[in-house]
Design a protein around this motif. Structure first.
Motif, short mmCIF file in Angstrom:
data_model
loop_
_atom_site.label_atom_id
_atom_site.label_comp_id
_atom_site.label_asym_id
_atom_site.label_seq_id
_atom_site.Cartn_x
_atom_site.Cartn_y
_atom_site.Cartn_z
N ALA A 1 -9.88 2.85 -0.17
CA ALA A 1 -8.61 2.24 -0.56
C ALA A 1 -7.67 3.29 -1.14
CB ALA A 1 -8.85 1.12 -1.57
N ALA A 2 -8.21 4.18 -1.98
CA ALA A 2 -7.38 5.22 -2.58
C ALA A 2 -6.80 6.13 -1.50
CB ALA A 2 -8.21 6.04 -3.57
N PHE A 3 -7.63 6.47 -0.50
CA PHE A 3 -7.17 7.31 0.61
C PHE A 3 -6.05 6.65 1.40
CE2 PHE A 3 -7.74 7.62 5.26
CZ PHE A 3 -7.29 8.92 5.47
N LEU A 4 -6.21 5.38 1.72
CA LEU A 4 -5.20 4.69 2.53
C LEU A 4 -3.89 4.55 1.78
CD1 LEU A 4 -7.41 1.97 4.24
CD2 LEU A 4 -6.45 4.03 5.29
N LYS A 5 -3.96 4.38 0.46
CA LYS A 5 -2.72 4.33 -0.33
C LYS A 5 -1.98 5.66 -0.28
CE LYS A 5 -4.54 0.91 -3.60
NZ LYS A 5 -5.04 0.70 -4.98
N LYS A 6 -2.73 6.77 -0.21
CA LYS A 6 -2.11 8.11 -0.20
C LYS A 6 -1.72 8.58 1.20
CE LYS A 6 -4.39 9.88 -4.37
NZ LYS A 6 -5.30 10.91 -4.91
N PHE A 7 -2.24 7.88 2.22
CA PHE A 7 -1.93 8.27 3.60
C PHE A 7 -0.42 8.19 3.83
CE2 PHE A 7 -1.23 7.70 8.07
CZ PHE A 7 -2.29 8.32 8.74
N ARG A 8 0.18 9.32 4.08
CA ARG A 8 1.63 9.37 4.25
C ARG A 8 1.96 10.62 5.06
NH1 ARG A 8 6.19 7.26 1.55
NH2 ARG A 8 8.04 8.58 1.71
N PRO B 1 12.11 1.70 6.47
CA PRO B 1 10.98 2.54 6.04
C PRO B 1 9.69 1.76 6.26
CG PRO B 1 12.73 2.52 4.38
CD PRO B 1 13.05 1.43 5.37
N LEU B 2 8.80 2.27 7.08
CA LEU B 2 7.59 1.55 7.46
C LEU B 2 6.59 1.53 6.31
CD1 LEU B 2 7.24 2.84 11.12
CD2 LEU B 2 8.59 0.92 10.23
N GLN B 3 5.92 0.38 6.15
CA GLN B 3 5.08 0.16 4.99
C GLN B 3 3.62 -0.11 5.37
OE1 GLN B 3 6.43 0.38 1.78
NE2 GLN B 3 8.23 1.08 2.93
N LYS B 4 2.73 0.16 4.40
CA LYS B 4 1.31 -0.17 4.53
C LYS B 4 1.01 -1.35 3.60
CE LYS B 4 0.59 3.82 3.01
NZ LYS B 4 -0.04 4.95 2.30
N TYR B 5 0.04 -2.17 4.01
CA TYR B 5 -0.39 -3.29 3.18
C TYR B 5 -1.91 -3.35 3.18
CZ TYR B 5 4.41 -4.87 2.96
OH TYR B 5 5.77 -4.93 2.72
N LEU B 6 -2.47 -3.71 2.02
CA LEU B 6 -3.91 -3.81 1.85
C LEU B 6 -4.29 -5.20 1.37
CD1 LEU B 6 -3.39 -0.70 1.82
CD2 LEU B 6 -5.19 -0.51 0.09
N ASN B 7 -5.46 -5.65 1.78
CA ASN B 7 -6.02 -6.87 1.21
C ASN B 7 -6.22 -6.64 -0.29
OD1 ASN B 7 -8.87 -8.08 0.29
ND2 ASN B 7 -7.85 -9.54 1.64
N GLY C 1 0.80 -1.22 0.00
CA GLY C 1 0.00 0.00 0.00
C GLY C 1 0.83 1.26 0.00
N GLY C 2 2.16 1.11 -0.16
CA GLY C 2 3.03 2.27 -0.18
C GLY C 2 3.64 2.57 1.17
N GLY C 3 4.61 3.45 1.17
CA GLY C 3 5.29 3.82 2.41
C GLY C 3 4.44 4.71 3.29
N LEU C 4 4.62 4.57 4.61
CA LEU C 4 3.93 5.41 5.57
C LEU C 4 4.55 6.80 5.66
CD1 LEU C 4 1.79 5.61 7.87
CD2 LEU C 4 3.55 4.71 9.42
#
Length: 318
Positions: free
Chosen positions: A271-278, A254-260, A116-119
């Motif tokens: 989902a789009a919001f959580l990917k952009k959350f940084r 570097p801390l990461q996010k992951y999505l189902n 889900g991209g980097g935090l």
């Protein structure tokens, strides 16, 4: 991490899954709202350390108040959280400190989880002593001199050896292996949780007593109890591959996010919001300090941060 580990964020409903590393998978008790189609619900895994609570608190607040979702939060230990995410019992993990085995299994092989991209935050685990003790004894900051101070760091719980204070037994750490492989006269003692570990460190600091502790950044406590890192043998890629033979420092991660995977494809604006959350380490620490030190609820702390940082979070909604 630990990583990690402890307290819970406020949520529409919270389920505590009291699982430890290697314990039976209890993820079937997770939220019934996870993966709901068209129901406007999101289920977030909240790790037990306060930085993770800060992430989830802000994400939850914005999902509810700006995007109109119902948010459910589930606390589950680090490794079982990957199982829950893979099964769709939670939709997202917002702070992962690095689990290559789980990443290989679920992201690359099963493809049930996607990155889900980097935090935006870099995490680091290390061993620390209070700065007041490091100033009195500068050589204590080199691991080669730790045995010299084992007697000073002995406690009733450490069995005649120096104490290395850890948090929860559920944390993923290398500390027992490090103590053995570096031939250190120390005993790893678990406080039981991040909160209990903080209480012990604050008490030591109040009494100006020396201590050696496993700790990590980002973490708000550094502002209240200044600590200096003990230099372990330098980290090199792969030096921690065999957990039984580890004899090196922890990496900077570097801390990461992951999505189902299904949620990532069909989760719409959430989902789009959580990917952009940084956000930054400073942002996370600001919210963490309000939760842990000022005793605010995660949602009250999130609201205060949201109200004062609109230029940051509005970019996550675009």
């Amino acid at each position: 991490m630990r990583v990690r580990t402890i307290p819970v964020t406020a949520g529409v409903s919270v389920l505590l899954l009291l699982t430890g590393c290697g314990a039976a998978d209890m993820t079937k008790q997770a939220s019934p709202f996870a993966g709901a189609q068209g129901a406007g619900t999101v289920t977030l895994s909240v790790q037990s350390w306060v930085g993770a609570q800060a992430n989830v608190g802000v994400a939850q607040y914005l999902l509810e108040h700006e995007l109109g979702y119902r948010v459910d939060t589930v606390q589950v230990d680090e490794v079982p959280a990957w199982d829950a995410l893979s099964q769709g019992r939670v939709d997202a993990i917002l702070e992962d400190w690095g689990h290559p085995d789980q990443e290989k299994r679920y992201v690359r092989d099963k493809k049930t989880i996607v990155a889900g991209g980097g935090l935006g935050v870099t995490g680091h685990i290390g061993w620390y002593v209070p700065t007041y003790f490091a100033r009195q004894h500068p050589d204590v900051t080199d691991w080669k001199n730790l045995n010299k101070y084992a007697g000073r760091l002995r406690t009733a719980e450490s069995g005649g050896k120096g104490q290395l204070l850890d948090g929860s037994p559920s944390y993923v750490t290398n500390d027992k292996a490090l103590v053995g492989n570096l031939k250190l006269d120390y005993q790893v003692v678990f406080a039981g949780s991040e909160a209990a570990q903080i209480t012990q460190m604050k008490q030591f600091a109040k009494e100006q007593k020396p201590f050696l502790t496993y700790w990590y950044s980002p973490q708000w406590l550094f502002k209240k109890v200044p600590m200096t890192e003990v230099k372990l043998p330098a980290y090199k890629e792969g030096c921690d591959a065999d957990t039984a033979k580890v004899a090196c420092a922890y990496p900077h991660t570097p801390l990461q996010k992951y999505l189902n995977t299904d949620f990532a494809k069909n989760g719409g604006r959430a989902a789009a919001f959580l990917k952009k959350f940084r956000w930054t380490t400073e942002d996370q620490n600001e919210v963490s300090l309000m939760i842990a030190n000022d005793k605010m609820s995660a949602q009250d702390a999130a609201k205060k941060w949201v109200d004062s940082h609109p230029s940051t979070w509005r970019a996550w909604l675009s």
